[in-house]
Motif scaffolding. Structure first.
Motif, PDB file in Angstrom:
ATOM      1  N   SER A 188      32.987  49.795  84.279  1.00  0.00           N
ATOM      2  CA  SER A 188      32.915  48.116  83.971  1.00  0.00           C
ATOM      3  C   SER A 188      31.872  47.682  83.079  1.00  0.00           C
ATOM      4  O   SER A 188      31.978  46.738  82.115  1.00  0.00           O
ATOM      5  N   GLN A 189      30.718  48.469  83.150  1.00  0.00           N
ATOM      6  CA  GLN A 189      29.646  48.100  82.039  1.00  0.00           C
ATOM      7  C   GLN A 189      29.785  48.090  80.680  1.00  0.00           C
ATOM      8  O   GLN A 189      29.501  47.255  79.800  1.00  0.00           O
ATOM      9  N   TYR A 190      31.082  48.928  80.333  1.00  0.00           N
ATOM     10  CA  TYR A 190      31.385  49.209  78.804  1.00  0.00           C
ATOM     11  C   TYR A 190      32.618  48.496  78.565  1.00  0.00           C
ATOM     12  O   TYR A 190      32.820  48.290  76.880  1.00  0.00           O
ATOM     13  N   VAL A 191      33.179  47.903  79.298  1.00  0.00           N
ATOM     14  CA  VAL A 191      34.543  47.189  78.999  1.00  0.00           C
ATOM     15  C   VAL A 191      34.471  46.355  77.828  1.00  0.00           C
ATOM     16  O   VAL A 191      35.171  46.221  76.920  1.00  0.00           O
ATOM     17  N   ASP A 192      33.308  45.276  78.022  1.00  0.00           N
ATOM     18  CA  ASP A 192      33.526  44.204  76.931  1.00  0.00           C
ATOM     19  C   ASP A 192      32.669  44.806  75.825  1.00  0.00           C
ATOM     20  O   ASP A 192      33.495  44.371  74.682  1.00  0.00           O
ATOM     21  N   GLN A 193      32.054  45.722  75.651  1.00  0.00           N
ATOM     22  CA  GLN A 193      31.684  46.183  74.471  1.00  0.00           C
ATOM     23  C   GLN A 193      32.921  47.088  73.680  1.00  0.00           C
ATOM     24  O   GLN A 193      32.891  46.791  72.466  1.00  0.00           O
ATOM     25  N   LEU A 194      33.831  47.642  74.503  1.00  0.00           N
ATOM     26  CA  LEU A 194      34.707  48.437  73.775  1.00  0.00           C
ATOM     27  C   LEU A 194      36.111  47.515  73.431  1.00  0.00           C
ATOM     28  O   LEU A 194      36.757  47.791  72.568  1.00  0.00           O
ATOM     29  N   ARG A 195      36.015  46.473  74.174  1.00  0.00           N
ATOM     30  CA  ARG A 195      37.210  45.446  74.087  1.00  0.00           C
ATOM     31  C   ARG A 195      37.545  45.099  72.562  1.00  0.00           C
ATOM     32  O   ARG A 195      38.624  45.155  71.915  1.00  0.00           O
ATOM     33  N   GLN A 196      36.365  44.930  71.688  1.00  0.00           N
ATOM     34  CA  GLN A 196      36.615  44.490  70.423  1.00  0.00           C
ATOM     35  C   GLN A 196      37.220  45.571  69.525  1.00  0.00           C
ATOM     36  O   GLN A 196      37.689  45.391  68.195  1.00  0.00           O
ATOM     37  N   LYS A 197      37.074  46.965  69.929  1.00  0.00           N
ATOM     38  CA  LYS A 197      37.229  47.914  69.237  1.00  0.00           C
ATOM     39  C   LYS A 197      38.706  48.585  69.054  1.00  0.00           C
ATOM     40  O   LYS A 197      39.244  49.189  68.242  1.00  0.00           O
ATOM     41  N   CYS A 198      39.623  47.901  70.098  1.00  0.00           N
ATOM     42  CA  CYS A 198      40.649  48.234  70.088  1.00  0.00           C
ATOM     43  C   CYS A 198      41.834  47.148  70.176  1.00  0.00           C
ATOM     44  O   CYS A 198      41.581  46.116  70.332  1.00  0.00           O
ATOM     45  N   ASP A 199      43.085  47.404  70.124  1.00  0.00           N
ATOM     46  CA  ASP A 199      44.205  46.337  70.497  1.00  0.00           C
ATOM     47  C   ASP A 199      44.301  45.832  71.825  1.00  0.00           C
ATOM     48  O   ASP A 199      44.290  44.609  71.969  1.00  0.00           O
ATOM     49  N   ARG A 200      43.992  46.907  72.914  1.00  0.00           N
ATOM     50  CA  ARG A 200      44.136  46.394  73.945  1.00  0.00           C
ATOM     51  C   ARG A 200      43.381  47.258  75.110  1.00  0.00           C
ATOM     52  O   ARG A 200      43.364  48.549  74.819  1.00  0.00           O
ATOM     53  N   ILE A 201      42.971  46.672  76.177  1.00  0.00           N
ATOM     54  CA  ILE A 201      41.871  47.565  76.911  1.00  0.00           C
ATOM     55  C   ILE A 201      42.643  47.330  78.313  1.00  0.00           C
ATOM     56  O   ILE A 201      42.926  46.284  78.907  1.00  0.00           O
ATOM     57  N   GLU A 202      42.657  48.487  79.266  1.00  0.00           N
ATOM     58  CA  GLU A 202      42.877  48.455  80.667  1.00  0.00           C
ATOM     59  C   GLU A 202      41.875  49.101  81.359  1.00  0.00           C
ATOM     60  O   GLU A 202      41.483  50.162  81.202  1.00  0.00           O
ATOM     61  N   GLN A 203      41.393  48.471  82.383  1.00  0.00           N
ATOM     62  CA  GLN A 203      40.336  49.036  83.310  1.00  0.00           C
ATOM     63  C   GLN A 203      41.129  49.678  84.545  1.00  0.00           C
ATOM     64  O   GLN A 203      41.312  48.739  85.509  1.00  0.00           O
TER      65      GLN A 203
END
Lengths: 307, 270
Positions: free
Chosen positions: A242-257
């Motif tokens: 969960s720590q990295y989710v926000d950081q990764l979110r900008q890099k791709c179309d969509r993110i699912e944790q």
């Protein structure tokens, strides 16, 4: 093309519980049509209503142009049903099971003798013809159940979770048999909660959840419409994800944790992975794969198919 | 065209296809079925008929029981109870198997076969097997000299009627079993055994206290035994009572079947 099955606002309720909620769909002659969804989505309920063994609560349903509530036996004469749970006669032999089932359709011995031979070959059960059913493996029982459903040369073959409970090898043998039927132009209607099964066998499918249709199309179209081409799966360790989710979110179309991993939707997984590693993040494991119907389901419902 | 004709056959003869399948199943058990059908009467005749009979005959003297030897008195009751037991066995197990264990009734019902046809097929097959049991039993009774009259062969049909009445009710009750099969044990101990003991089987119903006699009146076994005794040794009975016994058994049979038909259809479409 003519439609063999047509449902309009089809609904089934048990008391307050709505098992099937006003659904619409058509199955056309010669196509293989799937109902994909998790357990409890209402797939089996729909199958039983089509199979004329369960009454609907409201809406319209026509199977082979007839109302299953009024013409149960007439409709069932043209259906081949493979239920979720094998219900073979375990004390009879393989051959006898095919024979008595054919008799239930009123078929003569003269018709059945060559038919049974043909089906034994198809189901790869020739060597087991005189073996009692109770001695067969799970995969063999499944194949026999499918062969049994074909004994009356049905217009529609209905399979409810055909490979659930089978090991991967038995599953592949079964898929091969079903694929052969599909090539022969048999109309297949099947339910599954395995996305690869749906992708391999269904030309068109509806994605179901909680009695409702979430989407309807071919597997390829569903993937194109709802998700990106590829998925990058990353694991940082269960408490760190969960720590990295926000950081990764900008890099791709969509993110699912998910509880154990993060899914990043992108059209180019390798490039994204290089970029992420370049930015100083070091996942424990990483995997780039093609998007699947599982991802479509996750996108549509926010949940996994198999829970 | 072929399918259409076949379908018409099923709507007419569907129950017979179920009978055919049931007979195939029973055939696997043929030695057990025949052995039981022979051993059961032989053991009963030796232990109760001859053993207890010698005591009874010694005590009663030349008059015997109801004017005949004890074995002759007992024979129609044993014949009817064998029919009842046979019918019960062959309706309960297939029905539990069909709805619960193997769920093969649901397989039958996914063909043009209907719930009514399944119920009727299981029932007819059970009576078929019962008939084999009854014929063997009757022959052994004949050899044992327990069937003195020329009308004694008709007792086989009376026994079948008792089996049919009990069988149809059991077919219905078993089709209602959802949970576990302790039901069968309960029925055996609380219903069948008491009826067997209190239906005038071993002594005339009239020799029991009046308060216990109603058990016999509601028991198919008593009605069949009364008719059987009339046929096998000329037990005295009024024309009215012959009618009452006959109507009681046939009504029970019809009621059981009607309820079974309804419940089979209901349960299959749940």
């Amino acid at each position: 093309m003519t439609s063999l099955i047509s449902a309009r606002s089809l609904t089934k309720t048990y008391g307050d519980f709505v098992a099937v909620d006003q659904i619409n769909f058509e199955v056309r002659k010669g196509e293989s049509f799937g109902l994909l969804g998790p357990n409890g989505a209402g797939k089996s309920t729909i199958m039983r209503m089509i199979g004329a063994t369960l009454q609907r609560s409201s809406g319209e349903l026509a199977v082979l142009g007839k109302d299953p509530e009024k013409f149960g036996p007439q409709i069932r004469a043209h259906l081949g049903v493979v239920p979720q749970q094998d219900n073979l006669d375990s004390e009879l032999t393989v051959r006898e099971n095919l024979y008595i089932y054919g008799r239930y359709f009123g078929l003569s011995k003269k018709f059945l003798t060559p038919k049974i031979q043909e089906l034994l070959e198809f189901a790869q059960l020739e060597e087991k013809r005189d073996v009692k059913v109770e001695a067969l493996s799970g995969g063999m029982k499944r194949r026999l159940t499918i062969a049994r459903a074909l004994v009356s040369e049905p217009e529609i073959l209905m399979l409810d979770e055909p490979t659930t409970g089978l090991d991967p090898q038995a599953r592949h043998i079964l898929w091969d048999r079903l694929f052969r039927l599909k090539e022969l132009g048999v109309t297949l209607l099947l339910t599954t909660h395995f996305m690869d099964e749906a992708e391999q066998l269904c030309q068109r499918l509806i994605v179901m959840d909680k009695g409702k249709i979430m989407a309807e199309d071919s597997p390829a179209e569903l993937i194109r419409k709802y998700v990106t081409k590829e998925v990058l799966e990353l694991r940082f360790g269960s408490d760190k994800n969960s720590q990295y989710v926000d950081q990764l979110r900008q890099k791709c179309d969509r993110i699912e944790q998910l509880p154990d991993r993060i899914l990043l939707y992108t059209n180019d997984g390798e490039t994204l992975l290089t970029e992420i590693v370049g930015s100083g993040l070091h996942p424990i494991t990483s995997l780039v794969r093609r998007s699947s119907l599982e991802d479509v389901f996750l996108r549509l419902t926010g949940r996994s198919l198999i829970e | 065209m072929k399918v259409k004709e076949a379908q018409r056959e099923v709507s007419r003869f569907g129950a017979l296809y179920i009978v055919e399948a049931r007979f195939r199943n029973m055939f696997k058990w043929r030695s057990a079925i025949i052995t039981a059908a022979i051993l059961n009467p032989v053991l009963y005749l030796l232990s109760v008929g001859v053993g207890i009979g010698s005591l009874v005959n010694a005590k009663q003297g030349a008059g015997g029981v109801d004017g005949v030897q004890y074995l002759t008195f007992l024979a129609p009751a044993l014949l009817a109870s064998a029919a009842i037991q046979g019918a019960i066995d062959e309706v309960t197990f297939p029905t539990l198997q069909g709805f619960k264990w193997a769920k093969n009734f649901f397989a039958m019902n996914s063909t043009p076969i209907t719930g009514n046809q399944i119920a009727l097929g299981v029932y007819i097959a059970a009576l078929g097997r019962t008939f084999v049991t009854v014929v063997i039993y009757w022959l052994i009774l004949l050899i044992a000299g327990a069937l003195p009259t020329g009308t004694a062969w008709l007792a086989m049909f009376v026994a079948m009627l008792a089996g049919g009445a009990f069988g149809s009710i059991m077919l219905y009750l078993t089709s209602k079993v959802e949970k576990e099969d302790f039901f069968l044990t309960a029925i055996g101990r609380l219903i069948i055994m008491p009826l067997f003991l209190f239906s005038g089987t071993f002594y005339p119903l009239s020799s029991m206290p009046l308060i216990l006699q109603p058990i016999g009146w509601i028991s198919p076994l008593w009605h069949a035994t009364e008719l059987g005794r009339y046929l096998t040794y000329g037990h005295s009975i009024s024309g009215l009572m012959i009618g009452v016994h006959f109507i009681f058994l046939t009504s029970l049979l019809a009621l059981g079947l009607k309820l079974a038909f309804r419940n089979f259809t209901k349960r299959l479409s749940k």
